[in-house]
Enzyme design. Structure first.
Site, PDB file in Angstrom:
ATOM      1  N   LYS A 139       0.855  -1.205   0.000  1.00 57.02           N
ATOM      2  CA  LYS A 139       0.000   0.000   0.000  1.00 57.02           C
ATOM      3  C   LYS A 139       0.889   1.252   0.000  1.00 57.02           C
ATOM      4  O   LYS A 139       1.848   1.339   0.783  1.00 57.02           O
ATOM      5  CB  LYS A 139      -0.943  -0.004   1.216  1.00 57.02           C
ATOM      6  CG  LYS A 139      -1.867   1.220   1.237  1.00 57.02           C
ATOM      7  CD  LYS A 139      -3.105   0.995   2.080  1.00 57.02           C
ATOM      8  CE  LYS A 139      -2.870   0.996   3.572  1.00 57.02           C
ATOM      9  NZ  LYS A 139      -2.317   2.251   4.110  1.00 57.02           N
ATOM     10  N   GLU A 141       0.597   5.536  -0.046  1.00 55.52           N
ATOM     11  CA  GLU A 141      -0.310   6.667   0.175  1.00 55.52           C
ATOM     12  C   GLU A 141      -0.141   7.718  -0.923  1.00 55.52           C
ATOM     13  O   GLU A 141       0.971   7.932  -1.420  1.00 55.52           O
ATOM     14  CB  GLU A 141      -0.039   7.309   1.549  1.00 55.52           C
ATOM     15  CG  GLU A 141      -0.427   6.406   2.701  1.00 55.52           C
ATOM     16  CD  GLU A 141      -0.322   7.090   4.062  1.00 55.52           C
ATOM     17  OE1 GLU A 141      -0.073   8.314   4.115  1.00 55.52           O
ATOM     18  OE2 GLU A 141      -0.485   6.380   5.081  1.00 55.52           O
ATOM     19  N   GLU A 208      -9.744   6.964   3.395  1.00 60.27           N
ATOM     20  CA  GLU A 208      -9.705   7.246   4.840  1.00 60.27           C
ATOM     21  C   GLU A 208     -10.192   8.664   5.128  1.00 60.27           C
ATOM     22  O   GLU A 208      -9.772   9.635   4.479  1.00 60.27           O
ATOM     23  CB  GLU A 208      -8.273   7.060   5.376  1.00 60.27           C
ATOM     24  CG  GLU A 208      -8.180   7.404   6.866  1.00 60.27           C
ATOM     25  CD  GLU A 208      -6.914   6.892   7.545  1.00 60.27           C
ATOM     26  OE1 GLU A 208      -6.096   6.203   6.910  1.00 60.27           O
ATOM     27  OE2 GLU A 208      -6.762   7.197   8.748  1.00 60.27           O
TER      28      GLU A 208
HETATM   29  O1  KIV Z   1      -1.645   1.890   8.794  1.00 65.62           O
HETATM   30  C1  KIV Z   1      -2.819   1.509   8.825  1.00 65.62           C
HETATM   31  O2  KIV Z   1      -3.268   0.853   9.759  1.00 65.62           O
HETATM   32  C2  KIV Z   1      -3.667   1.861   7.682  1.00 65.62           C
HETATM   33  C3  KIV Z   1      -5.114   1.516   7.765  1.00 65.62           C
HETATM   34  C4  KIV Z   1      -5.798   2.179   8.862  1.00 65.62           C
HETATM   35  C5  KIV Z   1      -5.817   1.727   6.482  1.00 65.62           C
HETATM   36  O3  KIV Z   1      -3.194   2.394   6.745  1.00 65.62           O
END
Ligand code: KIV
Length: 312
Positions: A139, A141, A208
């Protein structure tokens, strides 16, 4: 030293202590099965996990995506925000989670600084999460401005999830953890971000801290599944932080957090009970102690008696 053979719950006994109910064998969750869920309007579930036991419990509870979030900076390591957690720390936790996850899709966060310096550096870091820690999706950002980088990572055969709206790695730029997408201009930008990441081919898109109406529009617009956190019920799925739902954060929860258990109370009670039992000589009991066989006991007494006789 304690060996595995006398201890319950050690790695060697993991199949015996499984909490998976006997029944239908579970299918491995893939990016394709998440897309299918979106098409079938079946809600997608995602929880964070940061270590082996939480990963096993979350996976065995049939959660679709296990996310090693960089929120571990706060929940596990006690940092004030996500900015200081390193690639090495994220890899350490991702490896532990990998050992506990069998069926869920395993996603991990690229931490702040691991994809901001240059594309080659980002690719090198991304490959480490796959090769060394077994992550299946990474993931990253940021929206439109990350689309080219995300395309390059996907070109290197590494699936990527997007994350837009309130992006905690941008806390200093946002001036705090504030709900995003509240003005018309901000909504327009969020839509552009979502479409750019969708076109880049993200495996899923975390939304988010945005108004539910905006999350609903994005969810309708993009082909990729949207996973909301503080983004309302119209998202294709929901993610929460493991420590938030179990009251393990030592802070006031955000508005969107629902607490499903009180692990802090459970742990505190158990630890107090142990402490009281030890100081009052109630632990361990005879039934919790190992014993010599009768023959060895008798032989030992004979030896001791002889020694006492020699001393006299
Ligand atoms: O770091 C995290 O826990 C996240 C989630 C809340 C989506 O990115």
């Amino acid at each position: 030293m304690c060996t595995g053979s006398i201890r319950q719950g050690g790695g060697a006994l993991e199949d015996i202590v499984s909490v998976t109910p006997v029944g239908e064998p579970r299918q491995k969750i893939t990016i394709a099965s998440l897309r299918e869920k979106k098409l079938q309007h079946q809600p997608i579930t995602c929880l964070t996990a940061y270590d082996y036991p939480s990963a096993r419990l979350v996976d065995e509870a049939a959660i679709d995506i296990v996310l090693v979030g960089d929120s571990l900076a706060m929940t596990m390591l006690g940092y004030p925000d996500t900015l200081s957690v390193t690639v090495e720390e994220m890899l350490h936790h991702t490896k532990a989670v990998r050992r506990g996850v069998k069926h869920a899709l395993l996603a991990a966060d690229m931490p702040y600084g691991s994809y901001h310096i240059g594309a080659d550096d980002a690719l090198r870091n991304a490959a480490r999460f796959v090769k060394e820690a077994g992550a299946e999706v990474l993931k990253i950002e940021g929206g439109e401005k990350r689309a080219d980088l995300i395309r390059r990572v996907i070109d290197a055969e590494i699936p990527v999830a997007g994350h837009i709206g309130l992006t905690p790695q941008s806390v200093n730029v946002m001036g705090g953890y504030k709900v995003q997408g509240k003005s018309l201009a901000a909504i327009e930008q969020l839509m552009r971000d979502a479409v750019a990441l969708d076109r880049a081919g993200v495996a899923f898109l975390v939304l988010e801290g945005i108004p539910r109406e905006v999350a609903a529009m994005i969810t309708e617009e993009v082909a990729t599944p949207t996973i909301g956190i503080g983004a309302g019920p119209e998202c294709d799925g929901q993610v929460l932080v493991f420590h938030d739902i179990l009251n393990l954060t030592f802070m006031q929860p955000a508005k969107f957090v629902r607490r499903y258990g009180d692990a802090a109370a459970l742990i505190t009670d158990a630890v107090h009970a142990f402490q009281e039992n030890v100081v009052s000589h109630q632990y361990p009991a005879d039934s919790e102690s190992y014993h010599l066989s009768k023959e060895t006991q008798q032989a030992l007494e004979t030896v001791l008696e002889r020694k006492r006789g020699m001393r006299r």
